[in-house]
Design a protein around this motif. Structure first.
Motif, PDB file in Angstrom:
ATOM      1  N   ARG A  74       5.305  31.486 -24.620  1.00 25.25           N
ATOM      2  CA  ARG A  74       4.224  30.864 -23.830  1.00 25.25           C
ATOM      3  C   ARG A  74       4.788  29.858 -22.838  1.00 25.25           C
ATOM      4  NH1 ARG A  74       1.420  30.511 -28.759  1.00 25.25           N
ATOM      5  NH2 ARG A  74       1.842  28.271 -28.898  1.00 25.25           N
ATOM      6  N   GLU A  75       5.737  29.065 -23.308  1.00 20.15           N
ATOM      7  CA  GLU A  75       6.327  28.067 -22.403  1.00 20.15           C
ATOM      8  C   GLU A  75       7.112  28.728 -21.286  1.00 20.15           C
ATOM      9  OE1 GLU A  75       7.908  24.272 -23.453  1.00 20.15           O
ATOM     10  OE2 GLU A  75       7.458  24.620 -25.564  1.00 20.15           O
ATOM     11  N   ALA A  76       7.727  29.884 -21.595  1.00 16.67           N
ATOM     12  CA  ALA A  76       8.508  30.589 -20.581  1.00 16.67           C
ATOM     13  C   ALA A  76       7.635  31.046 -19.415  1.00 16.67           C
ATOM     14  CB  ALA A  76       9.222  31.791 -21.203  1.00 16.67           C
ATOM     15  N   SER A  77       6.340  31.249 -19.685  1.00 15.62           N
ATOM     16  CA  SER A  77       5.438  31.679 -18.607  1.00 15.62           C
ATOM     17  C   SER A  77       5.264  30.583 -17.561  1.00 15.62           C
ATOM     18  CB  SER A  77       4.080  32.069 -19.183  1.00 15.62           C
ATOM     19  OG  SER A  77       3.438  30.923 -19.709  1.00 15.62           O
ATOM     20  N   LYS A  78       5.538  29.333 -17.964  1.00 14.73           N
ATOM     21  CA  LYS A  78       5.408  28.211 -17.027  1.00 14.73           C
ATOM     22  C   LYS A  78       6.756  27.813 -16.434  1.00 14.73           C
ATOM     23  CE  LYS A  78       1.712  26.530 -20.041  1.00 14.73           C
ATOM     24  NZ  LYS A  78       1.303  25.497 -20.989  1.00 14.73           N
ATOM     25  N   ARG A  79       7.764  28.662 -16.657  1.00 14.88           N
ATOM     26  CA  ARG A  79       9.120  28.340 -16.197  1.00 14.88           C
ATOM     27  C   ARG A  79       9.199  28.318 -14.680  1.00 14.88           C
ATOM     28  NH1 ARG A  79      12.960  32.461 -18.601  1.00 14.88           N
ATOM     29  NH2 ARG A  79      12.615  31.218 -20.486  1.00 14.88           N
ATOM     30  N   VAL A  80       9.949  27.357 -14.164  1.00 13.30           N
ATOM     31  CA  VAL A  80      10.159  27.242 -12.718  1.00 13.30           C
ATOM     32  C   VAL A  80      11.336  28.127 -12.322  1.00 13.30           C
ATOM     33  CG1 VAL A  80      10.747  25.667 -10.841  1.00 13.30           C
ATOM     34  CG2 VAL A  80       9.300  24.881 -12.732  1.00 13.30           C
TER      35      VAL A  80
ATOM     36  N   SER B 177      29.810  13.579 -29.828  1.00 13.31           N
ATOM     37  CA  SER B 177      29.152  14.853 -29.526  1.00 13.31           C
ATOM     38  C   SER B 177      27.647  14.673 -29.489  1.00 13.31           C
ATOM     39  CB  SER B 177      29.521  15.897 -30.587  1.00 13.31           C
ATOM     40  OG  SER B 177      29.174  15.418 -31.884  1.00 13.31           O
ATOM     41  N   ALA B 178      26.961  15.612 -28.831  1.00 15.35           N
ATOM     42  CA  ALA B 178      25.496  15.547 -28.743  1.00 15.35           C
ATOM     43  C   ALA B 178      24.936  16.948 -28.597  1.00 15.35           C
ATOM     44  CB  ALA B 178      25.068  14.677 -27.564  1.00 15.35           C
ATOM     45  N   ASP B 179      23.694  17.135 -29.055  1.00 13.33           N
ATOM     46  CA  ASP B 179      23.019  18.423 -28.892  1.00 13.33           C
ATOM     47  C   ASP B 179      21.516  18.187 -28.840  1.00 13.33           C
ATOM     48  OD1 ASP B 179      23.021  21.290 -28.666  1.00 13.33           O
ATOM     49  OD2 ASP B 179      22.218  21.380 -30.704  1.00 13.33           O
ATOM     50  N   ILE B 180      20.820  19.037 -28.069  1.00 10.76           N
ATOM     51  CA  ILE B 180      19.358  18.983 -27.961  1.00 10.76           C
ATOM     52  C   ILE B 180      18.812  20.300 -28.477  1.00 10.76           C
ATOM     53  CG2 ILE B 180      17.413  18.837 -26.345  1.00 10.76           C
ATOM     54  CD1 ILE B 180      19.202  17.081 -24.565  1.00 10.76           C
ATOM     55  N   CYS B 181      17.748  20.239 -29.282  1.00  7.07           N
ATOM     56  CA  CYS B 181      17.214  21.459 -29.895  1.00  7.07           C
ATOM     57  C   CYS B 181      16.550  22.351 -28.846  1.00  7.07           C
ATOM     58  CB  CYS B 181      16.244  21.119 -31.020  1.00  7.07           C
ATOM     59  SG  CYS B 181      14.722  20.363 -30.461  1.00  7.07           S
ATOM     60  N   ASP B 182      16.272  23.596 -29.236  1.00  7.33           N
ATOM     61  CA  ASP B 182      15.816  24.604 -28.280  1.00  7.33           C
ATOM     62  C   ASP B 182      14.513  24.225 -27.590  1.00  7.33           C
ATOM     63  OD1 ASP B 182      16.258  27.344 -27.151  1.00  7.33           O
ATOM     64  OD2 ASP B 182      14.294  27.679 -28.058  1.00  7.33           O
ATOM     65  N   ASP B 183      13.585  23.606 -28.332  1.00  5.39           N
ATOM     66  CA  ASP B 183      12.315  23.237 -27.675  1.00  5.39           C
ATOM     67  C   ASP B 183      12.363  21.829 -27.074  1.00  5.39           C
ATOM     68  OD1 ASP B 183      12.152  21.582 -29.840  1.00  5.39           O
ATOM     69  OD2 ASP B 183      10.169  22.245 -30.508  1.00  5.39           O
TER      70      ASP B 183
ATOM     71  N   HIS C 232      21.611  20.747 -21.353  1.00  8.31           N
ATOM     72  CA  HIS C 232      20.641  21.648 -21.991  1.00  8.31           C
ATOM     73  C   HIS C 232      19.486  21.905 -21.023  1.00  8.31           C
ATOM     74  CE1 HIS C 232      17.937  23.245 -25.131  1.00  8.31           C
ATOM     75  NE2 HIS C 232      17.008  22.493 -24.589  1.00  8.31           N
ATOM     76  N   PHE C 233      19.186  23.181 -20.772  1.00  6.79           N
ATOM     77  CA  PHE C 233      18.019  23.534 -19.968  1.00  6.79           C
ATOM     78  C   PHE C 233      16.827  23.738 -20.893  1.00  6.79           C
ATOM     79  CE2 PHE C 233      20.994  24.482 -16.552  1.00  6.79           C
ATOM     80  CZ  PHE C 233      20.258  24.174 -15.418  1.00  6.79           C
ATOM     81  N   THR C 234      15.687  23.104 -20.545  1.00  3.27           N
ATOM     82  CA  THR C 234      14.478  23.304 -21.343  1.00  3.27           C
ATOM     83  C   THR C 234      13.922  24.691 -21.049  1.00  3.27           C
ATOM     84  OG1 THR C 234      12.932  22.496 -19.656  1.00  3.27           O
ATOM     85  CG2 THR C 234      13.971  20.841 -21.086  1.00  3.27           C
TER      86      THR C 234
END
Length: 649
Positions: free
Chosen positions: A298-304, A328-334, A632-634
């Motif tokens: 659903r979020e991908a439908s609003k992707r720029v 080190s650092a990491d951001i989760c997928d959502d 990280h790309f959202t």
């Protein structure tokens, strides 16, 4: 052994000739030679003399300088069509001449030889030569990592058939070439290819590896780089105010009926380059995982849509007052959680949204919960226990890498203490300690489908694990892996190394399917493109390269835009933009579509691409003084970056 004359057989024949039976028996016993192996020894007198003379020649220190000087002049005077390929022989011959002088105790001559010719070697070998220069006598060879690598492996050189013929003719004509012939036979593997000799740019594009280039057969295995067919997931329209109800939404998705014109129900075409879906056994998705995937679609439908005219916005998270402690650092997928590993062995997890982090209820309270309830996951969590940050304790050394699983329920970390730990993000405790590495573990990465993860350590191994096994499923050995990454289809992993090579391994067979040479410095990070065909790798001195997984050849060597090491790479969700983050406190955006289009257009045989100009660099963004640790790309193509502020310079 009788098929190939060796010094040992020559000595045995000489002892037999002079009827020295006692010495012959002692030599046979020490060399573990049976009577059958040496009964048929009958070397011609000329050949016998040649072998014994060559050993005398090798022990003469002045021969080496004369022979190397002669080889250098031969390469310089060769035609341009042969010169560039033949020049790749000079470095391995030079190194093994130096080591031979050390072995024969000609230490002073070895030092003079190194001083005289080391400056003539390629610039990317100078650091290696400094490490070799530490070896001053033969007792130090065993303790020198580089000397041991050269002694126990063959250096690979690729020559055209004509260049190989020129070399053979030279070696036959030169009296001083015995030393060179022995080095080539014992320590160099010459790979002859058909077609014309390569240009200087083509040779340089694949040069730089500690052990030369890849052999012809190493990149012939077919690689299924296509993406797996995703399972059909019934995607329901988002409830009203989707983002404002992050906790209730997954548990109450049935408030609205699905629209008939659902754009997400179009079945994707099967990729001809994709592996069979059952090639690697993947676990079935749980209901909660399906809801998370549905939310992602659903979020991908609003992707720029991004491109040269539409660059992403960047949100930079700066760690203040952390000094040099954040590693080190990491951001989760959502993009709702941020994890940071510190050198004091702790891990901190922050929420990036107004929703607080909640702990799980105690065992007594959990017994009172209705397990059949639709919102059981929400009811399990403590109402009062809410924080913006949680700290995880358990490691016994600096935490070199952290990583969220695709479904945001678990976190992986690796440390100097040689362990990998799996943490629960619901009860905020360590679930499993994976022990297998015997030295520090540098990197750990999840498969894009969860369940599997891979770790790389200082013990020169990469290990494939599954969350339900405490022992590794596969151990990949072959080089010092400093970074590792899973392919989007979970069938392959890529590793980057301080030996300046990038390798791709098959998770099913455990074998190496690609060796890619061309880096001139150590490789610190690798990243697969969204489509799975391309691999980006970057490392020291801002070096950034793109590889074609289908062939194993370099697609582009991007000009060094960064002035320091690159430790973070990320592709946009639509695969059009590549971002790189460096210790020089900058983020750079590259036009990846243009890079791959040009690489595809230039494909003609085995041609390699030279360095490109700045046309692929779209934009550069500088921080105040915060080296970039993670990118990280959202799901909507906003670029998130993490770094720690190091004060005013």
């Amino acid at each position: 052994m009788a098929d190939k004359p060796t010094p040992l057989l020559a000595v045995l024949q000489l002892l037999r000739k002079y009827n020295l039976k006692g010495t012959e028996e002692i030599l046979k016993k020490e060399a573990s030679l049976g009577d059958v192996e040496i009964d048929n020894i009958d070397l011609p007198e000329v050949e016998l003399a040649s072998i014994l003379t060559s050993h005398h020649t090798e022990s003469d220190p002045y021969t080496y300088e004369i022979a190397y000087d002669s080889l250098k002049k031969f390469v310089e005077n060769s035609l341009d069509m042969y010169k560039h390929e033949l020049s790749t022989l000079l470095y391995p011959v030079f190194v093994h001449m130096y080591l031979s002088l050390i072995l024969y105790d000609h230490n002073e001559h070895a030092s003079n030889f190194l001083e005289k010719f080391s400056s003539e070697q390629e610039d990317y070998y100078q650091d290696d030569l400094k490490r070799l220069a530490i070896v001053k006598n033969k007792d130090q060879i065993k303790g020198n990592e580089l000397a041991e690598i050269y002694s126990s492996n063959k250096f690979v050189v690729q020559l055209s058939r004509d260049a190989s013929s020129q070399l053979k003719r030279y070696l036959q004509e030169q009296k001083s070439s015995t030393v060179i012939i022995n080095i080539i036979n014992n320590h160099i593997q010459i790979e002859v290819h058909d077609g014309p000799g390569r240009t200087q740019a083509q040779v340089r594009a694949t040069a730089g590896g500690i052990l030369g280039e890849a052999t012809k057969n190493e990149n012939r295995t077919k690689v299924y780089y296509g993406l797996l067919k995703e399972p059909d997931i019934q995607v329901l329209p988002a409830p009203v105010e989707d983002e404002e109800e992050p906790e209730e939404t997954p548990d109450k998705p049935k408030k609205k009926k699905a629209k008939k014109d659902n754009i997400f129900m179009k079945k994707p075409k099967s990729d001809p380059n994709a592996p069979p879906n059952d090639r690697i056994p993947l676990p079935e998705l749980k209901e909660t995982d399906k809801l998370e995937k549905g939310k992602a679609i659903r979020e991908a439908s609003k992707r720029v849509a991004l491109g040269p005219e539409s660059l992403p916005s960047i949100c930079f998270y700066t760690l203040l007052n952390s000094g040099n402690t954040a590693i080190s650092a990491d951001i989760c997928d959502d993009s709702t959680l941020l994890a940071v590993g510190f050198n004091n062995s702790t891990i901190k997890v922050w929420t990036l949204t107004p929703v607080k982090l909640r702990g799980m209820k105690s065992a007594e309270k959990l017994q009172d919960i209705d397990r059949e309830a639709g919102d059981v996951l929400v009811r399990m969590m403590e109402e009062k226990d809410r924080d913006t940050c949680r700290t995880l304790f358990g490691h016994g050394g600096p935490v070199y890498k952290v990583g969220f699983d695709p479904f945001k329920t678990m976190l992986l970390s690796c440390s100097e203490d040689s362990t990998v730990r799996l943490w629960s993000l619901q009860c905020w405790t360590c679930l499993v300690v994976y022990r297998g590495h015997i030295w520090p573990v540098w990197d750990v990465r999840w498969s894009t489908h969860g369940h599997y993860f891979v770790s790389s350590g200082h013990d020169r191994t990469v290990r494939l694990w599954a969350t339900d096994h405490h022992q590794p499923l596969r151990v990949f050995a072959g080089h010092q892996s400093d970074c590792v990454q899973f392919h989007p289809n979970s069938n392959y992993i890529a590793t980057g190394s301080s030996d300046r090579t990038v390798r791709v391994w098959d998770c099913l067979t455990g074998t190496k399917v690609r060796i890619m040479t061309g880096h001139k410095q150590s490789v610190f990070t690798v990243a697969f493109s969204v489509c799975g065909r391309w691999l980006a790798s970057a490392g020291a001195c801002g070096e950034l390269m793109i590889w074609d997984i289908a062939t194993g050849s370099p697609a582009a060597a991007l000009p060094p835009a960064h002035t320091a090491s690159i430790h973070a790479l990320a592709f946009s969700r639509d695969g059009t933009i590549l971002s790189s983050g460096s210790l020089d406190c900058t983020i750079k955006l590259w036009d990846f579509t243009a890079i791959t289009d040009e690489a595809t257009n230039e494909e003609n045989g085995n041609s390699s691409t030279a360095q490109k100009d700045d046309k692929f660099l779209l934009r550069s963004f500088a921080t105040k003084n915060s080296p970039v640790k993670s990118l990280h790309f959202t799901r909507r193509n906003l670029l998130l970056a993490v770094g720690s502020y190091e004060g005013s310079s």
